[in-house]
Design an enzyme around this catalytic site. Structure first.
Site, PDB file in Angstrom:
ATOM      1  CG  HIS A  96      -5.876  57.572 -10.581  1.00  0.00           C
ATOM      2  ND1 HIS A  96      -7.019  57.753  -9.602  1.00  0.00           N
ATOM      3  CD2 HIS A  96      -5.898  58.911  -9.652  1.00  0.00           C
ATOM      4  CE1 HIS A  96      -7.895  57.882  -8.751  1.00  0.00           C
ATOM      5  NE2 HIS A  96      -6.915  59.277  -9.047  1.00  0.00           N
ATOM      6  CB  THR A  97      -0.333  53.984 -13.051  1.00  0.00           C
ATOM      7  OG1 THR A  97       0.091  54.409 -11.631  1.00  0.00           O
ATOM      8  CG2 THR A  97      -0.074  54.845 -13.999  1.00  0.00           C
ATOM      9  CG  ASP A  98      -2.621  50.776  -7.966  1.00  0.00           C
ATOM     10  OD1 ASP A  98      -3.733  51.770  -9.037  1.00  0.00           O
ATOM     11  OD2 ASP A  98      -2.948  50.976  -6.943  1.00  0.00           O
TER      12      ASP A  98
ATOM     13  CG  LEU B  86      -1.363  61.112   4.512  1.00  0.00           C
ATOM     14  CD1 LEU B  86      -0.624  61.798   5.294  1.00  0.00           C
ATOM     15  CD2 LEU B  86      -0.032  61.113   2.938  1.00  0.00           C
ATOM     16  CB  SER B  87      -2.249  54.612   2.543  1.00  0.00           C
ATOM     17  OG  SER B  87      -2.296  54.447   1.159  1.00  0.00           O
TER      18      SER B  87
ATOM     19  CD  GLU C 111      -8.678  49.083   0.302  1.00  0.00           C
ATOM     20  OE1 GLU C 111      -7.792  48.814   1.384  1.00  0.00           O
ATOM     21  OE2 GLU C 111      -8.963  50.145  -0.053  1.00  0.00           O
TER      22      GLU C 111
ATOM     23  CG  ASP D 157      -2.699  52.891  -1.993  1.00  0.00           C
ATOM     24  OD1 ASP D 157      -1.846  53.558  -2.340  1.00  0.00           O
ATOM     25  OD2 ASP D 157      -3.984  53.304  -0.831  1.00  0.00           O
TER      26      ASP D 157
HETATM   27  C1  GLA Z   1      -5.718  54.849  -3.419  1.00  0.00           C
HETATM   28  C2  GLA Z   1      -5.583  53.511  -4.537  1.00  0.00           C
HETATM   29  C3  GLA Z   1      -4.334  53.281  -5.014  1.00  0.00           C
HETATM   30  C4  GLA Z   1      -4.081  53.817  -6.093  1.00  0.00           C
HETATM   31  C5  GLA Z   1      -4.429  55.084  -6.045  1.00  0.00           C
HETATM   32  C6  GLA Z   1      -4.085  56.631  -6.991  1.00  0.00           C
HETATM   33  O1  GLA Z   1      -4.834  55.186  -3.112  1.00  0.00           O
HETATM   34  O2  GLA Z   1      -6.056  53.304  -2.883  1.00  0.00           O
HETATM   35  O3  GLA Z   1      -4.536  52.066  -4.819  1.00  0.00           O
HETATM   36  O4  GLA Z   1      -5.214  53.617  -7.290  1.00  0.00           O
HETATM   37  O5  GLA Z   1      -6.033  55.524  -4.958  1.00  0.00           O
HETATM   38  O6  GLA Z   1      -3.130  56.367  -7.456  1.00  0.00           O
END
Ligand code: GLA
Length: 388
Positions: A37-39, A130-131, A165, A177
């Site tokens: 939650h830093t991005d 896991l994106s 997105e 991600d």
């Molecule tokens: C999800 C979002 C990312 C990031 C994370 C938390 O994966 O897609 O952009 O914010 O949560 O770090």
């Protein structure tokens, strides 16, 4: 769809579309070692590409249509006309919105991209944190980039996928991600500055140090996740506004404490506290890895989890159970990874403790009446690439 030896390969594409593809591409899922939650606060992250990928076989089309098909989704081929490739149109629903959004974002950025036929196969588990969606976006972007000779680099593709997105699919995610899927290299974590969109590959040679990184998919998929993600993001923005900075990234580490004292709202203060300390933990993790001392990363992972659980409040009972059980069984560190409210956790263990820790977590889940977790070794794999 049978997966065969070459899952999204020419044969499968031909079976769907009746012609050969021009190529086959792959993009991986990711775990984030630290920097959660830093991005979307212009901060730092340290993701790693997984061996699991989304593969796409693709061919260009002259008529501008986008046709997409996935072996994992019932319902056959989805056909989209250029008129449907507009955000907010109800026409694009479900998974097809991701590749459709990518084509929309590329065209919106002025790139000359015609139509395409795409056939996807993914081994990235969906909803596991896991994106899988970033892998789907990035593999689409890379295929279109090469089919139409756009010459875009990984960073540019990642930004366009994030735009797809955010604006087409409607999920307010950061850029981590997509950049991980586009830019990771084997054996390394990607130390990404999400403001500058600059990065450095940091060697993550854990086995050489007798260590293992485990991912534990809890199997929990919380519907609450989307709304809560947007809420946390809004709290961070309120915090930045209260501090008079463009983004929380702009608060220098040595001013963190006085900055927190200036935030009146308790929830906002706690959210900001997490982000400020988490950025610092990413830097310290990178320093430990650079110094060839990866075992000392363990306590940083655990501190990240505590902060996400207590201050940012995005964990859940199952993630906490993985972390607590793994630590009690001798893990060096553990934390939730990804957005939270379910999905996966990461565990750093000494080689000799791998089995014991994995079994302890599985036993704890059985005792608590949860479905069995899926535990697997994380070996940093390659980012997006052409396969055929
Ligand atoms: C999800 C979002 C990312 C990031 C994370 C938390 O994966 O897609 O952009 O914010 O949560 O770090």
């Amino acid at each position: 769809m049978g997966q065969g030896a070459d899952p999204a390969g020419p044969r499968a594409f031909r079976a769907v579309y009746g012609a050969a593809p021009d190529g086959v591409w792959a993009a991986p899922g990711r775990v984030n070692l630290i920097g959660e939650h830093t991005d979307y606060n212009d901060g730092f992250v340290l993701p790693v590409a997984l061996p699991q990928t989304c593969q796409a076989a693709a061919a260009p089309r002259r008529d501008g249509l986008l046709r997409v098909h996935s072996s994992g989704v019932p319902g056959g081929v989805v056909t989209l006309t250029p008129e449907q490739l507009v955000p907010g149109e109800p026409a694009v629903e479900g998974w097809a919105a991701y590749p459709a959004g990518v084509l929309w974002a590329l065209r919106g950025a002025g790139h000359q991209v015609g139509g395409a036929d795409l056939h996807f196969v993914s081994t990235v588990p969906a909803g596991a944190g896991l994106s899988s969606s970033a892998a789907l976006e990035v593999v689409t972007a890379l295929a279109l980039n090469e089919l139409y000779g756009l010459g875009l680099g990984g960073g540019a593709l990642a930004r366009l996928c994030q735009r797809a997105e955010n604006e087409f699919v409607g999920v307010p995610s950061g850029v981590m991600d997509q950049t991980a899927a586009a830019c990771c290299v084997p054996g390394h974590a990607l130390f990404l500055d999400t403001r500058e969109l600059s990065w450095r590959q940091v060697p993550l040679a854990l086995p050489a140090h007798g260590l293992r990184l485990l991912a534990v998919d809890t199997g929990v998929r919380h519907a609450l996740a989307d709304g809560a993600y947007a809420e946390r993001r809004a709290a961070c923005e309120r915090g930045a506004a209260a501090l008079g900075v463009a983004a929380l990234r702009d608060v220098p580490p040595d001013e963190a404490q006085s900055a927190l004292e200036r935030i009146a709202d308790r929830d906002v203060r706690r959210a900001v506290g997490h982000v400020l300390t988490e950025n610092e933990r990413v830097r310290r993790t990178v320093r430990a890895l650079d110094a060839g001392d990866p075992a000392t990363v363990g306590p940083l992972l655990t501190a990240s989890h505590t902060s996400l659980r207590d201050d940012f409040r995005v964990s859940c009972a199952e993630l906490d159970l993985v972390v607590d059980t793994a630590l009690a069984a001798g893990a060096l560190g553990a934390r939730m990874t990804g957005g939270g409210f379910g999905g996966s956790a990461l565990v750093l263990v000494e080689e000799g403790a791998r089995e014991r820790v994995g079994e302890a977590v599985s036993d704890a889940f059985a005792r608590a009446g949860h479905q069995p977790p899926r535990v697997f070794d994380v070996e940093p794999g390659p980012g997006a690439r052409r396969l055929v």
